[in-house]
Write a protein that holds these residues in place. Sequence first.
Motif, PDB file in Angstrom:
ATOM      1  N   ILE A  53      -8.065  38.660  29.737  1.00  0.00           N
ATOM      2  CA  ILE A  53      -9.313  37.895  29.654  1.00  0.00           C
ATOM      3  C   ILE A  53      -9.384  36.896  30.813  1.00  0.00           C
ATOM      4  N   VAL A  54     -10.511  36.891  31.508  1.00  0.00           N
ATOM      5  CA  VAL A  54     -10.818  35.860  32.503  1.00  0.00           C
ATOM      6  C   VAL A  54     -12.110  35.193  32.051  1.00  0.00           C
ATOM      7  N   MET A  55     -12.084  33.887  31.936  1.00  0.00           N
ATOM      8  CA  MET A  55     -13.219  33.157  31.366  1.00  0.00           C
ATOM      9  C   MET A  55     -13.253  31.743  31.944  1.00  0.00           C
ATOM     10  N   PRO A  56     -14.345  31.009  31.712  1.00  0.00           N
ATOM     11  CA  PRO A  56     -14.358  29.613  32.169  1.00  0.00           C
ATOM     12  C   PRO A  56     -13.353  28.782  31.398  1.00  0.00           C
ATOM     13  N   GLY A  57     -12.842  27.742  32.042  1.00  0.00           N
ATOM     14  CA  GLY A  57     -12.004  26.793  31.333  1.00  0.00           C
ATOM     15  C   GLY A  57     -12.745  26.235  30.135  1.00  0.00           C
ATOM     16  N   MET A  58     -12.002  25.962  29.069  1.00  0.00           N
ATOM     17  CA  MET A  58     -12.622  25.458  27.845  1.00  0.00           C
ATOM     18  C   MET A  58     -13.042  23.998  28.005  1.00  0.00           C
ATOM     19  N   VAL A  59     -14.060  23.626  27.244  1.00  0.00           N
ATOM     20  CA  VAL A  59     -14.658  22.286  27.292  1.00  0.00           C
ATOM     21  C   VAL A  59     -14.617  21.691  25.893  1.00  0.00           C
ATOM     22  N   ASP A  60     -14.055  20.487  25.769  1.00  0.00           N
ATOM     23  CA  ASP A  60     -14.053  19.776  24.491  1.00  0.00           C
ATOM     24  C   ASP A  60     -15.095  18.665  24.568  1.00  0.00           C
ATOM     25  N   ALA A  61     -16.106  18.761  23.715  1.00  0.00           N
ATOM     26  CA  ALA A  61     -17.278  17.887  23.806  1.00  0.00           C
ATOM     27  C   ALA A  61     -17.093  16.502  23.197  1.00  0.00           C
ATOM     28  N   HIS A  62     -15.965  16.274  22.496  1.00  0.00           N
ATOM     29  CA  HIS A  62     -15.758  14.938  21.906  1.00  0.00           C
ATOM     30  C   HIS A  62     -14.264  14.713  21.710  1.00  0.00           C
ATOM     31  N   THR A  63     -13.713  13.825  22.540  1.00  0.00           N
ATOM     32  CA  THR A  63     -12.297  13.479  22.439  1.00  0.00           C
ATOM     33  C   THR A  63     -12.130  11.993  22.759  1.00  0.00           C
ATOM     34  N   HIS A  64     -10.888  11.545  22.590  1.00  0.00           N
ATOM     35  CA  HIS A  64     -10.481  10.224  23.068  1.00  0.00           C
ATOM     36  C   HIS A  64      -9.233  10.384  23.932  1.00  0.00           C
ATOM     37  N   LEU A  65      -9.205  11.493  24.656  1.00  0.00           N
ATOM     38  CA  LEU A  65      -8.046  11.834  25.475  1.00  0.00           C
ATOM     39  C   LEU A  65      -7.806  10.764  26.536  1.00  0.00           C
ATOM     40  N   GLY A  66      -6.540  10.345  26.643  1.00  0.00           N
ATOM     41  CA  GLY A  66      -6.165   9.333  27.621  1.00  0.00           C
ATOM     42  C   GLY A  66      -6.437   7.918  27.190  1.00  0.00           C
ATOM     43  N   MET A  67      -7.024   7.741  25.992  1.00  0.00           N
ATOM     44  CA  MET A  67      -7.385   6.404  25.519  1.00  0.00           C
ATOM     45  C   MET A  67      -6.577   5.971  24.303  1.00  0.00           C
ATOM     46  N   PHE A  68      -6.104   6.924  23.515  1.00  0.00           N
ATOM     47  CA  PHE A  68      -5.120   6.669  22.461  1.00  0.00           C
ATOM     48  C   PHE A  68      -3.912   7.521  22.838  1.00  0.00           C
ATOM     49  N   GLU A  69      -2.993   6.951  23.590  1.00  0.00           N
ATOM     50  CA  GLU A  69      -2.024   7.770  24.303  1.00  0.00           C
ATOM     51  C   GLU A  69      -0.858   8.214  23.428  1.00  0.00           C
ATOM     52  N   ASP A 105      -1.027  18.942  27.842  1.00  0.00           N
ATOM     53  CA  ASP A 105      -1.220  19.833  26.697  1.00  0.00           C
ATOM     54  C   ASP A 105      -2.557  20.567  26.799  1.00  0.00           C
ATOM     55  N   ALA A 106      -3.584  19.848  27.232  1.00  0.00           N
ATOM     56  CA  ALA A 106      -4.906  20.462  27.383  1.00  0.00           C
ATOM     57  C   ALA A 106      -4.866  21.576  28.419  1.00  0.00           C
ATOM     58  N   ARG A 107      -4.274  21.297  29.570  1.00  0.00           N
ATOM     59  CA  ARG A 107      -4.209  22.303  30.630  1.00  0.00           C
ATOM     60  C   ARG A 107      -3.438  23.537  30.175  1.00  0.00           C
ATOM     61  N   ARG A 108      -2.336  23.341  29.494  1.00  0.00           N
ATOM     62  CA  ARG A 108      -1.538  24.466  29.013  1.00  0.00           C
ATOM     63  C   ARG A 108      -2.365  25.386  28.113  1.00  0.00           C
ATOM     64  N   ALA A 109      -3.279  24.820  27.382  1.00  0.00           N
ATOM     65  CA  ALA A 109      -4.094  25.602  26.450  1.00  0.00           C
ATOM     66  C   ALA A 109      -5.315  26.219  27.109  1.00  0.00           C
ATOM     67  N   GLY A 110      -5.629  25.813  28.344  1.00  0.00           N
ATOM     68  CA  GLY A 110      -6.813  26.317  29.024  1.00  0.00           C
ATOM     69  C   GLY A 110      -8.028  25.425  28.879  1.00  0.00           C
ATOM     70  N   VAL A 111      -7.816  24.191  28.418  1.00  0.00           N
ATOM     71  CA  VAL A 111      -8.911  23.215  28.330  1.00  0.00           C
ATOM     72  C   VAL A 111      -8.969  22.474  29.656  1.00  0.00           C
ATOM     73  N   THR A 112     -10.039  22.673  30.403  1.00  0.00           N
ATOM     74  CA  THR A 112     -10.125  22.137  31.762  1.00  0.00           C
ATOM     75  C   THR A 112     -11.075  20.955  31.898  1.00  0.00           C
ATOM     76  N   ALA A 113     -11.891  20.707  30.879  1.00  0.00           N
ATOM     77  CA  ALA A 113     -12.829  19.579  30.920  1.00  0.00           C
ATOM     78  C   ALA A 113     -12.951  18.986  29.526  1.00  0.00           C
TER      79      ALA A 113
END
Length: 393
Positions: A53-69, A105-113
């Motif tokens: 499978i080749v697809m766009p990187g996944m996008v998470d529309a609501h997070t607090h990544l980098g803010m609750f570390e 962790d996000a990058r490893r899973a394919g979440v790019t944005a």
Amino acid sequence: MKLIKNARLYTMTSEEISGGMVVFDNKIIYAGAALDAYANMEFDEIIDAQNQIVMPGMVDAHTHLGMFEDALGFEGDDGNEDSDPITPQLRAIDGINPFDRGFEDARRAGVTAVVTGPGSANPVGGQFAAVKTAGICIDDMIIKSPCAMKMALGENPKVVYKERDEAPFTRMGTMSLIRELLFKAQNYKRETDAYNANSEENEKPEFDIKLDAMLPVLNREIPVKIHAHRADDICSAIRLGKEFDIDVTLEHCSDGDRIAPILEREALPINLGPTLGDRSKPELKNLSFDTYRNLSDRGLKIAIITDHPEITEDNLPLCAALAVKHGMNEYKALEAITITAAQNCRIDDRVGSLEKGKDADIVIMTDLPTRFDSKCVKVFIDGKEIQSLYKLH
């Protein structure tokens, strides 16, 4: 220029293209069926997807990544400035740590944005930002900032400020504080617009950092992400949007099933979740993965979210797989972590699909991420293979 060939390609503008190809540098040059025009062209790198499978990187529309570390406690807790219930001037980009383990962790899973920002302690929490998940300085990772204003209804601000013995104690109090801010901001906008139209006849309003931060909301340049789990809070969010003519996205929407006809009528973007965790508070008593199927079957624009760290970022694909297990159409679930997520956050001009001119955020996976045994093989962000940058072996 790079080439990925022999792909089971999902551009998110069409369903699977067998034997597809992607040509890219930092942007997508071509994505689609194999073309003879590229057969004899020289590339800096050719990647054989080997029918994966080749697809766009996944996008998470609501997070607090980098803010609750991760694993830092108070030192890394920068998501809630709960010293004042009304803080629209706060910017996520001033609180995000790109070295938080969650980004890896996000990058490893394919979440790019991800779209990340303040938590829900305050009725008005501040400005969200859309950022890439690769980088060492947040300024170089920004897709759009601000991309939304965060507001919160219901249980969270009530609990936080009750403990402080400070308003708001009730849902009425929360809404009144938000409405007061919006009324003041409308007046500030009128005065600012009048001054900009004719500076000789109109006085420039005294600068107010809170009211100034609300101008993109009133100008409909960015939406308001309204935290609302319970049915009555969701209806209050809808009412607020109509009263002040502002764009609203419904965040969490745990009681969505209970008011599904209202949501279908209003047709607002819904960023649904987190659903993988426990029912840890009264607002979550109706939490169910069935909601994804029920609302998406009504044609609503559903994005699947983690609300990281409530559900860690690497589990975004798992949430999509569970939604499918509970009956959500698989392609809609795939859209919910790619193009629909990007559209709901108004960043689909950059990410969420593989189209000419968009950012070259590309993942190669053993199978669709909506399937439990799928694994992420390669990740490209802005055309760069992230494994080589971050040693994700």
